[in-house]
Design a protein around this motif. Structure first.
Motif, PDB file in Angstrom:
ATOM      1  N   UNK A   1       1.830   3.419  32.366  1.00  0.00           N
ATOM      2  CA  UNK A   1       1.989   3.099  30.944  1.00  0.00           C
ATOM      3  C   UNK A   1       2.077   1.597  30.715  1.00  0.00           C
ATOM      4  N   UNK A   2       1.321   0.846  31.532  1.00  0.00           N
ATOM      5  CA  UNK A   2       1.446  -0.602  31.486  1.00  0.00           C
ATOM      6  C   UNK A   2       1.175  -1.200  30.122  1.00  0.00           C
ATOM      7  N   UNK A   3       0.172  -0.679  29.462  1.00  0.00           N
ATOM      8  CA  UNK A   3      -0.254  -1.299  28.217  1.00  0.00           C
ATOM      9  C   UNK A   3       0.347  -0.587  27.011  1.00  0.00           C
ATOM     10  N   UNK A   4       1.174   0.383  27.315  1.00  0.00           N
ATOM     11  CA  UNK A   4       1.605   1.275  26.247  1.00  0.00           C
ATOM     12  C   UNK A   4       3.036   0.972  25.842  1.00  0.00           C
ATOM     13  N   UNK A   5       3.180   0.675  24.583  1.00  0.00           N
ATOM     14  CA  UNK A   5       4.523   0.346  24.107  1.00  0.00           C
ATOM     15  C   UNK A   5       5.411   1.591  24.114  1.00  0.00           C
ATOM     16  N   UNK A   6       6.711   1.411  24.148  1.00  0.00           N
ATOM     17  CA  UNK A   6       7.624   2.553  24.261  1.00  0.00           C
ATOM     18  C   UNK A   6       7.430   3.596  23.158  1.00  0.00           C
ATOM     19  N   UNK A   7       7.216   3.135  21.926  1.00  0.00           N
ATOM     20  CA  UNK A   7       7.097   4.150  20.882  1.00  0.00           C
ATOM     21  C   UNK A   7       5.796   4.927  21.061  1.00  0.00           C
ATOM     22  N   UNK A   8       4.745   4.200  21.574  1.00  0.00           N
ATOM     23  CA  UNK A   8       3.482   4.894  21.832  1.00  0.00           C
ATOM     24  C   UNK A   8       3.671   5.913  22.944  1.00  0.00           C
ATOM     25  N   UNK A   9       4.482   5.509  23.915  1.00  0.00           N
ATOM     26  CA  UNK A   9       4.754   6.419  25.017  1.00  0.00           C
ATOM     27  C   UNK A   9       5.427   7.676  24.498  1.00  0.00           C
ATOM     28  N   UNK A  10       6.392   7.476  23.617  1.00  0.00           N
ATOM     29  CA  UNK A  10       7.100   8.618  23.033  1.00  0.00           C
ATOM     30  C   UNK A  10       6.123   9.489  22.235  1.00  0.00           C
TER      31      UNK A  10
ATOM     32  N   UNK B   1      -7.467  -5.606  27.223  1.00  0.00           N
ATOM     33  CA  UNK B   1      -6.231  -4.886  26.886  1.00  0.00           C
ATOM     34  C   UNK B   1      -6.409  -4.024  25.639  1.00  0.00           C
ATOM     35  N   UNK B   2      -7.040  -4.620  24.642  1.00  0.00           N
ATOM     36  CA  UNK B   2      -7.228  -3.849  23.402  1.00  0.00           C
ATOM     37  C   UNK B   2      -8.106  -2.624  23.643  1.00  0.00           C
ATOM     38  N   UNK B   3      -9.229  -2.880  24.343  1.00  0.00           N
ATOM     39  CA  UNK B   3     -10.143  -1.770  24.637  1.00  0.00           C
ATOM     40  C   UNK B   3      -9.432  -0.679  25.442  1.00  0.00           C
ATOM     41  N   UNK B   4      -8.653  -1.180  26.407  1.00  0.00           N
ATOM     42  CA  UNK B   4      -7.924  -0.230  27.260  1.00  0.00           C
ATOM     43  C   UNK B   4      -7.039   0.680  26.411  1.00  0.00           C
ATOM     44  N   UNK B   5      -6.304   0.028  25.498  1.00  0.00           N
ATOM     45  CA  UNK B   5      -5.396   0.813  24.654  1.00  0.00           C
ATOM     46  C   UNK B   5      -6.177   1.834  23.832  1.00  0.00           C
ATOM     47  N   UNK B   6      -7.298   1.358  23.285  1.00  0.00           N
ATOM     48  CA  UNK B   6      -8.115   2.240  22.466  1.00  0.00           C
ATOM     49  C   UNK B   6      -8.601   3.458  23.237  1.00  0.00           C
ATOM     50  N   UNK B   7      -9.202   3.166  24.381  1.00  0.00           N
ATOM     51  CA  UNK B   7      -9.745   4.285  25.161  1.00  0.00           C
ATOM     52  C   UNK B   7      -8.627   5.187  25.686  1.00  0.00           C
ATOM     53  N   UNK B   8      -7.507   4.545  25.977  1.00  0.00           N
ATOM     54  CA  UNK B   8      -6.374   5.323  26.474  1.00  0.00           C
ATOM     55  C   UNK B   8      -5.970   6.366  25.435  1.00  0.00           C
ATOM     56  N   UNK B   9      -5.878   5.958  24.180  1.00  0.00           N
ATOM     57  CA  UNK B   9      -5.510   6.908  23.140  1.00  0.00           C
ATOM     58  C   UNK B   9      -6.572   7.990  22.966  1.00  0.00           C
ATOM     59  N   UNK B  10      -7.835   7.548  23.042  1.00  0.00           N
ATOM     60  CA  UNK B  10      -8.905   8.554  22.938  1.00  0.00           C
ATOM     61  C   UNK B  10      -8.716   9.606  24.034  1.00  0.00           C
TER      62      UNK B  10
ATOM     63  N   UNK C   1     -10.870  -0.578  32.776  1.00  0.00           N
ATOM     64  CA  UNK C   1     -10.261  -1.600  31.941  1.00  0.00           C
ATOM     65  C   UNK C   1      -8.882  -1.995  32.479  1.00  0.00           C
ATOM     66  N   UNK C   2      -8.175  -1.029  32.995  1.00  0.00           N
ATOM     67  CA  UNK C   2      -6.857  -1.352  33.583  1.00  0.00           C
ATOM     68  C   UNK C   2      -7.030  -2.282  34.782  1.00  0.00           C
ATOM     69  N   UNK C   3      -7.986  -1.891  35.636  1.00  0.00           N
ATOM     70  CA  UNK C   3      -8.236  -2.732  36.809  1.00  0.00           C
ATOM     71  C   UNK C   3      -8.571  -4.151  36.367  1.00  0.00           C
ATOM     72  N   UNK C   4      -9.308  -4.208  35.249  1.00  0.00           N
ATOM     73  CA  UNK C   4      -9.760  -5.512  34.762  1.00  0.00           C
ATOM     74  C   UNK C   4      -8.596  -6.341  34.258  1.00  0.00           C
ATOM     75  N   UNK C   5      -7.829  -5.721  33.305  1.00  0.00           N
ATOM     76  CA  UNK C   5      -6.826  -6.599  32.672  1.00  0.00           C
ATOM     77  C   UNK C   5      -5.614  -6.816  33.559  1.00  0.00           C
ATOM     78  N   UNK C   6      -5.354  -5.934  34.534  1.00  0.00           N
ATOM     79  CA  UNK C   6      -4.234  -6.200  35.451  1.00  0.00           C
ATOM     80  C   UNK C   6      -4.695  -7.040  36.628  1.00  0.00           C
ATOM     81  N   UNK C   7      -5.964  -7.381  36.577  1.00  0.00           N
ATOM     82  CA  UNK C   7      -6.551  -8.247  37.588  1.00  0.00           C
ATOM     83  C   UNK C   7      -6.182  -7.819  39.007  1.00  0.00           C
TER      84      UNK C   7
END
Lengths: 683, 225, 319
Positions: free
Chosen positions: A15-24, A214-223, A179-185
């Motif tokens: 849940x690296x890119x995911x804020x706590x409320x999003x996690x909830x 990061x933005x793309x990651x979040x987007x696709x993650x939600x999808x 995308x995770x691999x990318x933004x967490x380098x």
């Protein structure tokens, strides 16, 4: 960075890119969708509860064994075909990914984060490989559905939607990973373990800046997350339900061998006034559950000889129609006529090919038998099959011949009876066909000659022998069957019979597997088994003179229901000196001759004869002889050959006759058979 | 060793029963009543008929060997009591193959008759029955005013099957008992069987050498040509 | 006064030869006998039977009798028997006599015996022989009463040849207006073939697959059937191959037959076929294969090529 250090950082943030409320929100959504799933399944379960209690296997060891064989190893699914391949991919991909994702959540929530080091690296590798498998499976499935379009599969919009959903899950999964691999380098040495994600990253996102990533990651993650929830919710309303109901049915379906029907109890019928199944609620709960286990793969339909010969019976349609009825109608609504037609029910030969093929172990034959029992109980059967059953009741044989003619087949041959040879070791159960059907009488005569030669100590019941009742049970008059079974058991036990040999697989199946239901426990052999033993042990010498090539039509009740395929082959090989020339559908996958299920007594239009289809298959082997191991098959195939191009050249013989021929003898070697009874002619 | 199931309805009568049931199921008849003249041992047979679907069953108790005319006279009394619109029966009995009772009954009643019927349809709102008869000269169609007597041919229908559950339900139903005395009919059989002997046995499987030989045997030995 | 009244059957043009068998029975019973002819426009038919030794040929010729309606015919016959003081009414067994004569018996309050095969007069009392139990038994029967009705089995009595002085022809006096009118004749489907119906025929000739095609089937099987005055049957295989129509199929799922004589040509004898013929009195099989199952059920078997044997048989029958 050196290897050790690299290993230290081999982990990932969950849940690296995911804020706590999003996690909830995520957990909330997932649990909500699981809740919907559970609620839908509970609704289905309520429908199953409308059935009669019971019908379930109770032994958890049996459950475990079955699940291991049929749900994990997927024994029934394996075949050399595209369908089998893609299912392995889909199944393994889906299962592994589900387990993997769950492990991830456990690692995240649990006390110890074990998600690191070598475990992490192999985890990534395995997940990626199976993710590819899932995607590949989806693509193959889409291809098969779009281009190959097998008829038995059936096509609905929701099937496309489901496959699309799974594929989207796979694809978005990789995108998210990339995308995770990318933004967490993640450094390449570690990233390489996430094979596909790394590859996608390199191909699609080489120049992407970190913020966009990061933005793309979040987007696709939600999808991806929404798709997961959508998948859960779609399980109960698509074929996907089988992932839940399939294993359940596999585990709990009754533990009865194929070829054995469940008995009815007279007290039950008297109490409820009900015979067989008239309305949905008459089925057992397990049977109703089994309707939901069906994922409409269509393998049963492909294997069905009635369907292949153009009759209005598709085992798949039976299950699907019953499921539809269960969904739409109240449990008390009548099934006969509206949901399932009588023609459909009578078309079944009870060959059990459908039951054998079904990956989730649905018992189609039991459904049909239960429905038939109701029809017969209401007297809704007429014509030759009704007359056959009436003859069985009156004269103890379905051919309408006087019971006193039971030994007419033996005229001129010394055949010991239980009277003349009370110290017999084997009881030769002749069966009605070999006793009364002139063509099959030769089988009995051949067998007797062989038994004498091998000096087997045998005897026949003679006039005491009655029909085993198989025809009555298959057609649906369970009580006529039970009457005969009880009487026969009394006679057999009275004569202290322990071992039986019989030339008829139907008698063999009934005596061995069904008579124990009535207190009759005997060691029963089919004549091909005994003859093969005799040849092997040298008591019968085979001269190998019979003409080859010979092909074998395996009898359903021998090969499929009782797994005996070796004995007839061994016999034929020793008789002809060459191995059997096999038809494409052979062994346990044999194709019915069309006589089972009481169909021997039904009239069929020439274009609809199952035996014709089989005859064509036989002529295509180039063999000169078609060997059979069952008097019904003998009758049906002899008849079919006469009407098939190229069939006149093919002789149809029982395995015993082939063996006898190999020794230079014929069935009618001694004097001609004379009718034993006084003339029945009008004066 | 137990006996074979004793309950056998005369197959031709089974066809008559089946036809009657179908007529009722079509809504063209109100009630189907079956009648047998027999000793009590025949109750199983009657139960089988009830199991097929009769509304009521009557048994006239008589143990004697009755000839067809005697049977017809007893049935006459029953018909006068029951007042049916249609009497259906099989064209012959399997024991004496006489093929007379229906016609005699019709004569005694002075009702029209239709014999060897392979199809029945009702016309004029049930006042007449159009019957197709199987005769030596081909199919004949006649129409008879009701009430009438109809005897059935083998081709009329295929009777429904009776299984044990149906029979069990039938066991609980009553069979009305009648006697000749109650019916005020007295019959004396007028046929005496002086002797019976087995018919000449069918000779078995004799292979003849030639066409001429065959004809000699058929003409002289079997007297069938 | 005559002893016996013999009811003859005709088809509107001529008398049915088999119905003359009853005349032979009448002669055996002894005493004088009259022949009865009913119908419409039957003067010529009545004429044709004048030389069979009857005391008189009685004719009921009226449009009301154009078709053999049982109620009318029985009324006329019963009245005639009473008028002439006949003690016995006979006819040859057929659907015609089976339909009408029992009704006559009821009208005359007379016992009836059907399918009489022989009669012996012992001490002035006739003893009749007839079959029982689907032909497996033969019963000797006596009848009580002054009047009786009998039907004769056609094959048991040889029709007499015409000879002797011609009998007088007399009309039967009856009141047409008082005839029952509860039966109306609608139609008759005269089968396009002159052959008898499969289930009623005395002789049935059946063919199987080896007959090869429709023409050969008609020529050989049809030919033999016609020579014997019989019906044509076929096995399911022959029907499937288009050699014969469905209506001819004999067997468990086709028609069950029980003729006096069943000739199976090129029939192997599958159990389904045998189930349809097992009550035939005499079964003859002609087949190339000496081991064919049909030979186990046949009384007589002829092994050989049917294409050679059947034409010879047809010729020999006609001779």
């Amino acid at each position: 960075m050196d290897a050790a250090a690299s290993l230290q950082v081999s982990t990932r943030e969950v849940f690296g890119n995911i804020s706590p409320w999003m996690r909830a929100a995520f957990y909330g959504m997932v649990f909500a969708s699981l809740g919907v799933l559970a609620w839908q399944v509970a609704k289905r379960a309520r429908l199953w509860r409308q059935g009669q209690p019971g019908g379930f296997a109770r032994d958890w060891r049996l459950w475990a064994r079955r699940l291991a064989v049929f749900a994990l190893a997927q024994k029934r699914v394996h075949r050399k075909s595209l369908g089998a391949a893609l299912h392995v991919l889909l199944f393994s991909g889906f299962v592994v990914l589900t387990i993997g994702t769950t492990l991830l959540m456990v690692a995240d929530q649990g006390p110890v984060n074990f998600h690191r080091g070598w475990y992490y690296l192999f985890y990534e590798l395995i997940m990626d490989v199976f993710g590819v498998a899932l995607c590949l499976g989806c693509l193959l499935a889409l291809h098969r559905r779009g281009f190959r379009r097998p008829v038995a599969l059936g096509h609905q919009t929701r099937d496309w939607a489901l496959l699309g959903l799974l594929l989207a899950l796979g694809v978005t999964g990789f995108l998210v990973e990339a995308l995770r691999l990318h933004y967490t380098q993640v450094e390449t040495g570690v990233a390489r373990w996430s094979v596909m994600g790394h590859f996608v990253n390199l191909i699609l996102f080489p120049k992407l800046d970190l913020a966009t990533a990061r933005h793309l990651h979040l987007g696709f993650w939600w999808v991806h997350a929404v798709l997961v929830a959508a998948l859960f919710v779609s399980i109960p309303v698509t074929r996907f339900l089988h992932v839940l109901t399939g294993p359940v049915n596999i585990a709990v379906r009754p533990d009865r061998p194929v070829g054995v029907l469940a008995p009815l109890r007279l007290e039950e019928v008297e109490r409820t006034g009900r015979t067989g199944v008239a309305v949905l609620g008459d089925f057992t709960r397990q049977q109703l559950l089994s309707f939901d286990a069906c994922m409409e793969c269509g393998r049963c339909e492909e294997a069905c000889p009635a369907w292949a010969s153009g009759k209005p019976l598709s085992p798949k349609a039976v299950v699907v129609d019953l499921r539809q009825a269960m969904t739409e109608r109240p449990a008390a609504r009548a099934l006969h006529g509206g949901v399932i037609g009588a023609d459909t029910l009578w078309a079944c030969t009870m060959c059990q090919a459908c039951v054998q093929e079904c990956p989730v172990l649905i018992g189609h034959v039991d459904l049909i038998s239960d429905l038939r029992r109701h029809l017969v109980g209401e007297g809704q059967i007429a014509g030759p099959p009704a007359k056959a059953m009436a003859s069985v009741g009156r004269q103890f044989n379905p051919y309408g011949r006087p019971a006193t003619e039971r030994l007419a087949w033996s005229a001129g041959l010394p055949v010991p009876t239980v009277e003349t040879n009370p110290d017999f070791e084997y009881l030769l159960w002749v069966g009605c066909a070999a006793a009364f059907d002139p063509r099959a009488q030769k089988v009995a005569r051949s067998l007797v000659q062989l038994l004498h030669e091998a000096q087997v100590n045998f005897a026949v019941l003679g006039r005491e022998e009655r029909c085993t009742g198989d025809v009555a049970r298959r057609l649906g008059d369970e009580f006529l069957f039970q009457e005969l079974a009880r009487a026969n058991v009394e006679i057999l036990n009275g004569r202290k019979v322990k071992k039986i040999v019989t030339p008829c697989p139907h008698c063999f199946n009934t005596l061995q597997n069904e008579y124990p239901q009535f207190g009759g426990h005997y060691q029963v052999q089919h004549h091909s088994q005994m003859l093969a033993d005799l040849v092997r042990s040298g008591r019968l010498k085979s001269a190998g003179k019979a003409s080859a090539p010979v092909t074998l039509h395996d009898a359903c009740y021998l090969a499929r229901a009782n797994s005996e395929t070796a004995a007839p082959r061994a016999l034929l090989q020793s008789a002809t000196g060459t191995p059997v020339c096999e038809m494409p559908r052979h062994g346990a996958k044999t194709f019915c001759c069309g006589a089972g299920g009481g169909r021997m007594w039904f009239e069929e239009a020439p274009t609809q004869r199952v035996s014709r289809l089989r005859a064509v298959e036989a002529t295509q082997t180039g063999a000169q002889t078609l060997a059979t191991a069952c008097p019904f098959c003998l009758n049906m195939m002899s008849d079919a050959m006469a009407g098939t191009p190229g069939g006149e050249q093919l002789r149809v013989l029982d395995v015993a006759e082939v063996l006898l021929e190999a020794r230079g003898r014929t069935a009618n070697a001694t004097t001609r058979a004379e009718p034993a009874a006084p003339g029945t002619a009008k004066a | 060793m137990s006996e074979a199931r004793p309950w056998i309805i005369n197959p031709f009568d089974e066809i008559a029963i089946e036809e009657a049931l179908r007529i009722r199921e079509r809504g063209e008849a109100r009630e189907v009543v079956g009648v047998t003249i027999a000793p009590s041992a025949a109750e199983e047979q009657i139960r089988a008929a009830l199991a097929m679907g009769l509304d009521r069953a009557l048994r006239v108790d008589d143990r004697r060997e009755l000839d067809p005319y005697a049977v017809a006279r007893i049935l006459l009394a029953v018909v006068r009591q029951e007042k049916p619109d249609l009497v259906l029966m099989g064209k012959q009995a399997v024991d004496d193959d006489a093929n007379q009772v229906g016609q005699m009954l019709a004569g005694l009643l002075n009702w029209p008759q239709a014999t060897f019927v392979s199809k029945i349809e009702f016309l004029n709102g049930g006042q007449r029955a159009q019957c197709t008869r199987e005769t030596d000269r081909g199919l004949e169609v006649i129409a008879v005013n009701l009430p009438a007597v109809v005897t059935t041919d083998l081709r009329l229908n295929e009777p429904r099957y009776v299984s044990l559950p149906g029979l069990m339900k039938a066991r609980r139903r009553p069979i009305e008992l009648l006697t000749c005395q109650q019916l005020a009919v007295e019959v004396q059989p007028r046929t005496t069987v002086a002797a019976t002997s087995p018919a000449p046995r069918r000779s078995a499987g004799l292979k003849v050498e030639s066409v001429e030989d065959l004809l000699v045997r058929l003409r002289q030995h079997e007297k069938v040509l | 006064m005559i002893q016996t009244l013999v009811i003859l059957e005709h088809d509107g043009h001529c008398v049915k030869r088999a119905s003359l068998s009853a005349v032979a029975l009448a002669r055996q019973l002894g005493g004088s006998y009259a022949l009865g002819v009913l119908g419409s426009g039957v003067a010529e038919i009545a004429d044709s039977v004048r030389s069979f030794g009857a005391s008189v040929v009685l004719v009921a010729d009226h449009p009301a009798l154009a078709e053999p309606r049982a109620d009318c015919y029985a009324a006329v016959i019963a009245e005639t028997a009473r008028q002439r003081g006949a003690s016995t009414v006979v006819g040859t067994s057929s659907t015609f006599t089976k339909d009408i004569l029992p009704r006559v018996a009821a009208l005359l309050d007379a016992p009836m015996l059907s399918d009489v095969m022989a009669v012996e007069i012992k001490d002035g009392v006739p003893c009749y022989q007839r079959p029982l139990s689907a032909g497996s038994l033969c019963a000797t029967v006596k009848l009580q009463g002054d009047v009786r009705v009998l039907t004769a089995r056609g094959t048991a009595f040889h029709p007499p040849s015409p000879n002797g002085a011609p009998s007088p022809v007399e009309p039967i006096a009856f009141d047409a207006a008082s005839l029952p009118n509860g039966t109306q004749f609608v139609s008759r489907e005269r089968s396009t073939s002159t052959r008898p119906d499969l289930t009623e025929a005395r002789v049935v000739v059946s063919g199987g697959r080896p007959l090869k095609d429709k023409e050969t089937f008609e020529r050989l099987i049809g030919g033999l059937a016609d020579a014997l005055g019989g019906a044509v049957g076929a096995t399911r295989a022959a029907v499937d191959a288009g050699m014969a129509p469905n209506a001819c199929q004999v067997g468990q799922t086709g028609t069950v037959v029980a003729p006096e004589l069943y000739i199976a040509v090129g029939v192997s004898g599958a159990i389904q076929h045998l189930a349809g013929i097992q009550d035939s009195r005499v079964i003859v099989a002609i087949n190339r294969d000496p081991d064919a199952p049909i030979f186990q059920m046949a009384n007589y078997g002829l092994v050989g090529d049917l294409h050679a044997l059947v034409p010879r048989l047809i010729e020999a029958v006609r001779a």
